[in-house]
Write a protein that holds these residues in place. Structure first.
Motif, PDB file in Angstrom:
ATOM      1  N   THR A  44      38.454  37.612  36.017  1.00 53.59           N
ATOM      2  CA  THR A  44      37.494  38.587  36.545  1.00 53.59           C
ATOM      3  C   THR A  44      37.386  38.494  38.065  1.00 53.59           C
ATOM      4  O   THR A  44      37.422  39.517  38.761  1.00 53.59           O
ATOM      5  N   SER A  47      40.638  39.833  39.610  1.00 51.51           N
ATOM      6  CA  SER A  47      40.762  41.296  39.598  1.00 51.51           C
ATOM      7  C   SER A  47      39.783  41.956  40.566  1.00 51.51           C
ATOM      8  O   SER A  47      40.107  42.960  41.207  1.00 51.51           O
ATOM      9  N   ALA A  48      38.575  41.374  40.706  1.00 49.26           N
ATOM     10  CA  ALA A  48      37.597  41.933  41.653  1.00 49.26           C
ATOM     11  C   ALA A  48      38.093  41.789  43.088  1.00 49.26           C
ATOM     12  O   ALA A  48      37.939  42.713  43.905  1.00 49.26           O
ATOM     13  N   ALA A  50      41.241  41.542  43.936  1.00 46.67           N
ATOM     14  CA  ALA A  50      42.420  42.403  44.082  1.00 46.67           C
ATOM     15  C   ALA A  50      42.009  43.846  44.364  1.00 46.67           C
ATOM     16  O   ALA A  50      42.679  44.557  45.116  1.00 46.67           O
ATOM     17  N   LYS A  51      40.917  44.307  43.753  1.00 48.72           N
ATOM     18  CA  LYS A  51      40.422  45.666  44.007  1.00 48.72           C
ATOM     19  C   LYS A  51      40.017  45.844  45.468  1.00 48.72           C
ATOM     20  O   LYS A  51      40.196  46.910  46.045  1.00 48.72           O
ATOM     21  N   LYS A  52      39.453  44.786  46.044  1.00 48.71           N
ATOM     22  CA  LYS A  52      39.043  44.837  47.445  1.00 48.71           C
ATOM     23  C   LYS A  52      40.195  44.528  48.388  1.00 48.71           C
ATOM     24  O   LYS A  52      40.053  44.626  49.603  1.00 48.71           O
ATOM     25  N   GLY A  53      41.329  44.121  47.824  1.00 50.04           N
ATOM     26  CA  GLY A  53      42.478  43.790  48.650  1.00 50.04           C
ATOM     27  C   GLY A  53      42.375  42.426  49.305  1.00 50.04           C
ATOM     28  O   GLY A  53      42.975  42.191  50.350  1.00 50.04           O
TER      29      GLY A  53
END
Length: 110
Positions: A44, A47-48, A50-53
């Protein structure tokens, strides 16, 4: 010696609360559930980020070095290395605070 004032045997010496030498099936199930919960938190957070880069160095190190619950052998899930034991392994439940400490990696060959 005999009668009302005879000496009593101590409970085999040592601790009063004995620890069984192997985990029960319920303790094993809870251990697997804890390992999967930690894996879910790592996934989790990854992935969080990764969404923000973004990335986190400690998270990358964890993912590289620590196996997931599915990748672990049963020997590694339920036992840990101990150089003082006869066969260099002891049940993970003998580790103090074993429900809160991550013990996933053991020395190679043991």
């Amino acid at each position: 010696m005999f009668g009302a004032f005879r000496a009593t045997n101590p409970l085999s010496g040592g601790l009063l609360w004995k620890i069984p030498w192997r985990l029960s099936k319920f303790q094993k199930a809870r251990q697997r559930k804890r390992l999967r919960a930690v894996d879910a938190v790592v996934a989790t957070v990854d992935s969080a980020l990764a969404k923000k880069g973004e990335t986190l160095r400690s998270l990358d190190i964890w993912k590289e070095t620590m196996p997931t619950e599915a990748e672990m052998l049963p020997k590694d899930k339920y036992t840990m290395f101990d150089r003082k034991e006869k066969r260099y392994r002891k049940g993970i439940h003998k580790l103090p605070k074993w429900t809160r400490v991550s013990q996933r990696v053991n020395p190679p060959g043991y």
